[in-house]
Design an enzyme around this catalytic site. Structure first.
Site, PDB file in Angstrom:
ATOM      1  N   GLY A 120       0.828  -1.205   0.000  1.00 45.92           N
ATOM      2  CA  GLY A 120       0.000   0.000   0.000  1.00 45.92           C
ATOM      3  C   GLY A 120       0.860   1.252   0.000  1.00 45.92           C
ATOM      4  CB  SER A 121       0.086   4.671   1.172  1.00 48.14           C
ATOM      5  OG  SER A 121      -1.089   4.809   0.390  1.00 48.14           O
ATOM      6  CB  THR A 122       4.423   1.757   3.602  1.00 49.93           C
ATOM      7  OG1 THR A 122       4.030   0.484   3.068  1.00 49.93           O
ATOM      8  CG2 THR A 122       3.649   2.037   4.888  1.00 49.93           C
ATOM      9  CG  PHE A 123       5.983   0.360  -2.853  1.00 54.19           C
ATOM     10  CD1 PHE A 123       7.026  -0.499  -2.556  1.00 54.19           C
ATOM     11  CD2 PHE A 123       5.844   0.802  -4.169  1.00 54.19           C
ATOM     12  CE1 PHE A 123       7.923  -0.926  -3.540  1.00 54.19           C
ATOM     13  CE2 PHE A 123       6.724   0.382  -5.157  1.00 54.19           C
ATOM     14  CZ  PHE A 123       7.762  -0.469  -4.837  1.00 54.19           C
ATOM     15  CE  LYS A 124       0.246   6.266  -2.334  1.00 55.21           C
ATOM     16  NZ  LYS A 124      -0.949   6.938  -1.753  1.00 55.21           N
TER      17      LYS A 124
END
Length: 586
Positions: A309-313
């Site tokens: 999810g957004s931690t990969f951003k």
């Protein structure tokens, strides 16, 4: 007639000479063979003869101790004994059977079968507690042998159970560090040799020949009893509060890859590893129970993949800055969705964020911003930086069972796949892989290998070997690293990570929420990555809450866990609180 008799005698004489010659040749061969055995093979047959008149009993070596980073033993040894019987020496079999059956809590028939078995030595039971074996030794039962042994003992019970691992009945590692470092931890067994008669009776007055065992090598690790214990408590608390399936936490030094804590709750009791921790095995088949045990022992931080999810951003943002396809002041527009080919892909804020800069896009964790950034990167650049930051490979962590990243094949990535990859969906990786890659971004661009083993020490402390791991500098530029730390600090001070705030410290963070497969099952993983101090991080942490009930957003339920972890760890690691407050608690 006379001529015939002469021929007959001559023939008989020839036969006798032939037989005599054969006998002489046989005797010469026999003598030669005897001489060969007596001279050339004397040592070999001397040893064989010695073996016939010797009985050997193994003296177990103590397994190497595992320590935390402060020298606290987290896996040690408990003295136990192995009870055996020598059939030819048993004088009162009925008494031996009765005593051993009662004290060792074994069925009488099982003990009888072994006592009455005609063999040089027969093991009755191993891993017998010292107080019981001392009672048996004091009874001086003829034919009963009590030999010292060691049993693995874990003083902190459920402490980092899936990381440390445990040993089997033979004292060999089964999972975790116990198996990864087994060749060092195992010692060298000794032995006791006693002389016996041809009937197997020990000869009185003949001294025992004893070869002392050599204890295994001790292992010092980067785990910290205090940080791990606090992390397990925090994980247990949020799991209970959110009625979650499980909680995973990894805490590490992003500068060198040393792991302070690795949590997989629910943990299990290392001193009782074959008892299930979440359900009863009463009505289970052996196969089902083994499957349940394998699941209980599984180190999900290393062996299980998930959509980040957004931690990969963090990875995508750093890649875009490094490639020069985006600047901090670049502006974007978010109407609440973005149309990619035939797909309408939503932002988590369905009403949209409106106009925002790249930095604000990171602060808001805006999906349309990152879909645009991903499109600017393109497939080739995206995969280049995934490779560069290690996402496509295993970390090489020093525990077994590491899973590989599950990623699209490059040639199959179209606009839709690139868009979903840009905000951390449609592929899977392990928690330790994600945190290790983010650490490269935080530490100035050095690739590190996450690890637990720090050094090996001989049992007598005379030899110490420092363990080393691969590292590589300049994975990304120091400028990109510095910029990303600044942006992620602003996520806490101004954006979606406010609940990761810690008073007196500059904290950076990125939250994430991912829906598990199959989609629309209403099962989520809430996550948050955090680090501090922002200018030079000494600790980075990742929290994953699996299938929380009720509110499931990472910024709401996982970020406070990061705050709690850092608030505890930073003072403990000697980082003083500053006077500058960078944010108010969110």
């Amino acid at each position: 007639m006379t001529e015939y008799l002469k021929q007959s005698r001559t023939l008989q004489r020839q036969k006798l000479l032939f037989v005599y010659g054969m006998v002489v040749l046989f005797m010469i061969g026999l003598a030669g063979r005897l001489l060969y055995l007596m001279v050339n093979r004397a040592d070999y047959y001397g040893e064989k003869a010695k073996e016939v008149h010797q009985r050997q009993r193994t003296v177990k070596a103590a397994r190497g101790i595992i320590y935390d980073r402060n020298g606290v033993a987290i896996a040690s040894n408990k003295p136990v004994s192995t009870i055996s019987v020598i059939h030819n020496q048993v004088q009162n079999p009925e008494k031996v059977i009765h005593v051993l059956s009662e004290l060792l809590e074994l069925p009488e028939e099982k003990v009888r079968k072994r006592v009455e078995k005609v063999s040089s030595i027969e093991k009755i039971k191993s891993n017998v507690d010292k107080d019981i074996s001392d009672r048996i030794r004091d009874m001086e039962l003829a034919g009963v042998m009590v030999d010292e042994d060691y049993k693995r003992y874990y003083p902190y019970s459920e402490f980092a159970s899936k990381v440390i691992g445990f040993t089997g009945a033979d004292n060999q590692g089964i999972i975790g560090m116990e198996v990864a470092y087994d060749k060092y931890l195992q010692g060298q067994d000794g032995s006791i040799l006693t002389m016996t008669t041809a009937r197997g009776l020990e000869i009185d007055g003949k001294a025992e020949e004893r070869i002392e065992p050599i204890a295994g090598t001790n292992l010092y690790t980067s785990l910290d009893v205090n940080i791990q214990s606090f992390a397990q408590q925090a994980a247990g608390k949020v799991m209970k509060a959110k009625k979650a399936k499980s909680v995973r936490i990894v805490m590490m030094n992003p500068q060198n890859g040393e792991i302070y804590a690795m949590v997989n709750v629910p943990e299990f009791d290392l001193n009782d590893p074959y008892t299930l921790n979440t359900t009863s095995s009463k009505n289970m088949s052996d196969k089902k129970k083994q499957e349940a045990l394998n699941g209980m022992w599984r180190n999900a931080c290393v062996s299980d993949t998930y959509e980040p999810g957004s931690t990969f951003k963090v990875i995508v943002a750093a890649s875009a800055l490094e490639a020069g396809v985006v600047k901090l002041e670049d502006t974007f527009h978010c109407p609440g969705f973005k149309v990619v080919e035939d797909r309408r892909i939503r932002c988590h804020k369905t009403t949209g964020h409106g106009s925002e800069t790249f930095v604000q896009g990171v602060q808001n964790s805006c999906n349309p911003v990152f879909m645009e950034v991903g499109a600017r990167l393109g497939v080739d650049n995206m995969f280049h930086y995934l490779q560069q930051l290690g996402i496509m490979s295993k970390t090489g962590i020093d525990v077994p069972g590491e899973a590989s990243t599950i990623m699209h094949r490059k040639e199959n990535v179209g606009a839709v796949e690139l868009a979903t990859m840009s905000f951390g969906q449609s592929f899977q990786l392990t928690p330790v892989r994600l945190l290790s890659s983010i650490s490269m971004i935080l530490n100035g661009g050095t690739r590190i290998t996450p690890h637990l083993g720090v050094e090996l020490e001989s049992s007598d402390g005379t030899a110490v070997k420092k363990l080393t791991y691969p590292a590589q500098e300049n994975i990304i530029s120091s400028q990109t690293s510095e910029t990303m730390r600044m942006i992620l600090e602003s996520v806490v001070s101004e954006g979606s990570g406010k609940k990761a705030y810690v008073e007196g410290y500059q904290v950076g963070a990125k939250t994430g929420t991912s829906e598990k497969l199959p989609r629309h099952s209403n099962k989520y993983i809430a996550s948050c990555m955090g680090f501090a101090p922002a200018d030079h991080p000494v600790v980075a942490a990742l929290v994953l809450i699996d299938e929380p009930q009720g509110i499931y957003y990472g910024g709401t339920i996982a970020a406070p866990v990061i705050s709690e972890l850092l608030d505890n760890a930073l003072p403990y690691l000697g980082v003083e609180r500053g006077e500058t407050v960078t944010a108010e608690p969110g």
